[in-house]
Design a protein around this motif. Structure first.
Motif, PDB file in Angstrom:
ATOM      1  N   ARG A 162     -11.749  -9.938  10.799  1.00  0.00           N
ATOM      2  CA  ARG A 162     -10.498  -9.631  10.087  1.00  0.00           C
ATOM      3  C   ARG A 162      -9.342 -10.074  10.973  1.00  0.00           C
ATOM      4  N   LEU A 163      -8.557 -11.008  10.443  1.00  0.00           N
ATOM      5  CA  LEU A 163      -7.383 -11.498  11.170  1.00  0.00           C
ATOM      6  C   LEU A 163      -6.135 -11.059  10.416  1.00  0.00           C
ATOM      7  N   VAL A 164      -5.200 -10.492  11.141  1.00  0.00           N
ATOM      8  CA  VAL A 164      -3.925 -10.108  10.520  1.00  0.00           C
ATOM      9  C   VAL A 164      -2.806 -10.820  11.275  1.00  0.00           C
ATOM     10  N   TYR A 165      -1.928 -11.470  10.531  1.00  0.00           N
ATOM     11  CA  TYR A 165      -0.803 -12.127  11.195  1.00  0.00           C
ATOM     12  C   TYR A 165       0.486 -11.889  10.417  1.00  0.00           C
ATOM     13  N   ALA A 166       1.593 -12.103  11.120  1.00  0.00           N
ATOM     14  CA  ALA A 166       2.917 -12.021  10.502  1.00  0.00           C
ATOM     15  C   ALA A 166       3.551 -13.391  10.539  1.00  0.00           C
ATOM     16  N   SER A 167       4.403 -13.677   9.573  1.00  0.00           N
ATOM     17  CA  SER A 167       5.164 -14.924   9.621  1.00  0.00           C
ATOM     18  C   SER A 167       6.467 -14.744   8.850  1.00  0.00           C
ATOM     19  N   TYR A 197       4.414  -9.515   0.977  1.00  0.00           N
ATOM     20  CA  TYR A 197       5.663 -10.234   1.187  1.00  0.00           C
ATOM     21  C   TYR A 197       6.824  -9.267   1.020  1.00  0.00           C
ATOM     22  N   GLY A 198       7.659  -9.192   2.042  1.00  0.00           N
ATOM     23  CA  GLY A 198       8.823  -8.306   1.955  1.00  0.00           C
ATOM     24  C   GLY A 198       9.904  -8.746   2.924  1.00  0.00           C
ATOM     25  N   HIS A 199      11.156  -8.703   2.457  1.00  0.00           N
ATOM     26  CA  HIS A 199      12.317  -9.054   3.297  1.00  0.00           C
ATOM     27  C   HIS A 199      12.127 -10.385   4.020  1.00  0.00           C
ATOM     28  N   GLY A 200      11.591 -11.367   3.306  1.00  0.00           N
ATOM     29  CA  GLY A 200      11.446 -12.710   3.877  1.00  0.00           C
ATOM     30  C   GLY A 200      10.313 -12.853   4.878  1.00  0.00           C
ATOM     31  N   HIS A 201       9.491 -11.799   5.001  1.00  0.00           N
ATOM     32  CA  HIS A 201       8.359 -11.852   5.933  1.00  0.00           C
ATOM     33  C   HIS A 201       7.032 -11.785   5.190  1.00  0.00           C
ATOM     34  N   THR A 205       3.887  -6.420  -2.864  1.00  0.00           N
ATOM     35  CA  THR A 205       5.261  -6.513  -2.390  1.00  0.00           C
ATOM     36  C   THR A 205       5.812  -5.086  -2.336  1.00  0.00           C
ATOM     37  N   THR A 206       7.030  -4.965  -1.809  1.00  0.00           N
ATOM     38  CA  THR A 206       7.585  -3.637  -1.521  1.00  0.00           C
ATOM     39  C   THR A 206       7.283  -2.625  -2.622  1.00  0.00           C
ATOM     40  N   LYS A 245       9.557   3.926   6.624  1.00  0.00           N
ATOM     41  CA  LYS A 245      10.530   4.971   6.951  1.00  0.00           C
ATOM     42  C   LYS A 245       9.979   5.913   8.022  1.00  0.00           C
ATOM     43  N   SER A 246       8.677   6.181   7.935  1.00  0.00           N
ATOM     44  CA  SER A 246       8.068   7.093   8.914  1.00  0.00           C
ATOM     45  C   SER A 246       8.100   6.489  10.327  1.00  0.00           C
ATOM     46  N   TYR A 247       8.316   5.174  10.403  1.00  0.00           N
ATOM     47  CA  TYR A 247       8.472   4.517  11.706  1.00  0.00           C
ATOM     48  C   TYR A 247       9.933   4.100  11.938  1.00  0.00           C
ATOM     49  N   ASN A 248      10.835   4.699  11.179  1.00  0.00           N
ATOM     50  CA  ASN A 248      12.273   4.399  11.283  1.00  0.00           C
ATOM     51  C   ASN A 248      12.580   2.915  11.123  1.00  0.00           C
ATOM     52  N   MET A 249      11.852   2.276  10.226  1.00  0.00           N
ATOM     53  CA  MET A 249      12.069   0.862   9.997  1.00  0.00           C
ATOM     54  C   MET A 249      12.691   0.691   8.614  1.00  0.00           C
ATOM     55  N   ALA A 250      13.981   0.337   8.576  1.00  0.00           N
ATOM     56  CA  ALA A 250      14.668   0.231   7.283  1.00  0.00           C
ATOM     57  C   ALA A 250      14.251  -1.039   6.545  1.00  0.00           C
ATOM     58  N   ARG A 251      14.033  -2.094   7.295  1.00  0.00           N
ATOM     59  CA  ARG A 251      13.590  -3.359   6.691  1.00  0.00           C
ATOM     60  C   ARG A 251      12.215  -3.715   7.221  1.00  0.00           C
ATOM     61  N   PHE A 252      11.446  -4.402   6.401  1.00  0.00           N
ATOM     62  CA  PHE A 252      10.094  -4.777   6.806  1.00  0.00           C
ATOM     63  C   PHE A 252      10.157  -5.854   7.891  1.00  0.00           C
ATOM     64  N   ASP A 253       9.752  -5.495   9.100  1.00  0.00           N
ATOM     65  CA  ASP A 253       9.754  -6.452  10.202  1.00  0.00           C
ATOM     66  C   ASP A 253       8.413  -6.379  10.944  1.00  0.00           C
ATOM     67  N   PRO A 254       7.418  -7.145  10.467  1.00  0.00           N
ATOM     68  CA  PRO A 254       6.078  -7.032  11.060  1.00  0.00           C
ATOM     69  C   PRO A 254       6.001  -7.488  12.514  1.00  0.00           C
ATOM     70  N   TYR A 255       7.048  -8.215  12.983  1.00  0.00           N
ATOM     71  CA  TYR A 255       7.045  -8.639  14.390  1.00  0.00           C
ATOM     72  C   TYR A 255       7.162  -7.441  15.317  1.00  0.00           C
TER      73      TYR A 255
END
Ligand SMILES: Cc1cc2nc3c(=O)[nH]c(=O)nc-3n(C[C@H](O)[C@H](O)[C@H](O)COP(=O)(O)O)c2cc1C
Length: 147
Positions: free
Chosen positions: A9-14, A56-60, A110-111, A120-130
């Motif tokens: 299983r490979l998971v990546y962000a882009s 796919y969310g917020h351009g990521h 998608t979202t 939200k539970s990680y205080n992340m307002a926008r999806f930023d997988p990086y």
């Protein structure tokens, strides 16, 4: 896939190189780029015995691919050259006992409410997988498995 072959299983962000929601005039319709990516993915993954999910969310993008090491490596080489996205970052790469996304040539998400509250539970307002660590990566895969 034979029972003895190892499954990975490979998971990546882009980052998408096209503008998010570029076809705002067609409210409710999916971005043409995403439609094309899903169409080719579903066709090719079926042949290559790959399954997975694309979020796919917020351009990521956040994509989880499952299959043999060989098929995953071959696809990842192509993904690195695909100009529809850039800055690929591997978030996790592990062997698994069985396919989590069995039956999904490429699930798409998608979202949605659950993902919003997860971020939200990680205080992340926008999806930023990086910014994801291994726990967040696993957490999102778990949610996507159940969607
Ligand atoms: C975000 C993203 C996800 C993709 N996912 C897959 C996939 O799961 N399977 C696949 O075959 N191609 C996928 N592609 C497309 C590949 O990069 C490539 O264009 C496609 O496999 C065609 O390869 P070919 O030109 O060698 O036939 C994806 C592309 C992007 C931008």
């Amino acid at each position: 896939m034979s029972e003895t072959s190892q499954i990975v299983r490979l998971v990546y962000a882009s980052r998408a190189t096209f503008k998010p929601f570029s076809n705002v005039n067609n409210a409710g319709r999916m971005d043409e780029n995403i439609v094309n990516i899903l169409e080719i993915s579903r066709n090719k993954n079926a042949n290559n015995q790959l399954v997975g999910v694309l979020y796919y969310g917020h351009g990521h993008f956040f994509q989880c691919l499952e299959g043999s090491q060989k098929s995953i490596d071959q696809l990842y080489e192509k993904l690195l050259k695909d100009t529809r996205h850039t800055d690929l970052k591997i978030l996790s790469n592990q062997t698994i006992d069985k396919l989590g996304f069995l039956g999904w040539e490429m699930k798409f998400a998608t979202t949605d409410m659950e993902i919003r509250s997860f971020l939200k539970s990680y205080n992340m307002a926008r999806f930023d997988p990086y910014k994801f660590d291994s726990k967040m990566t696993e957490g999102l895969v778990e949610i996507l498995l159940k969607l």
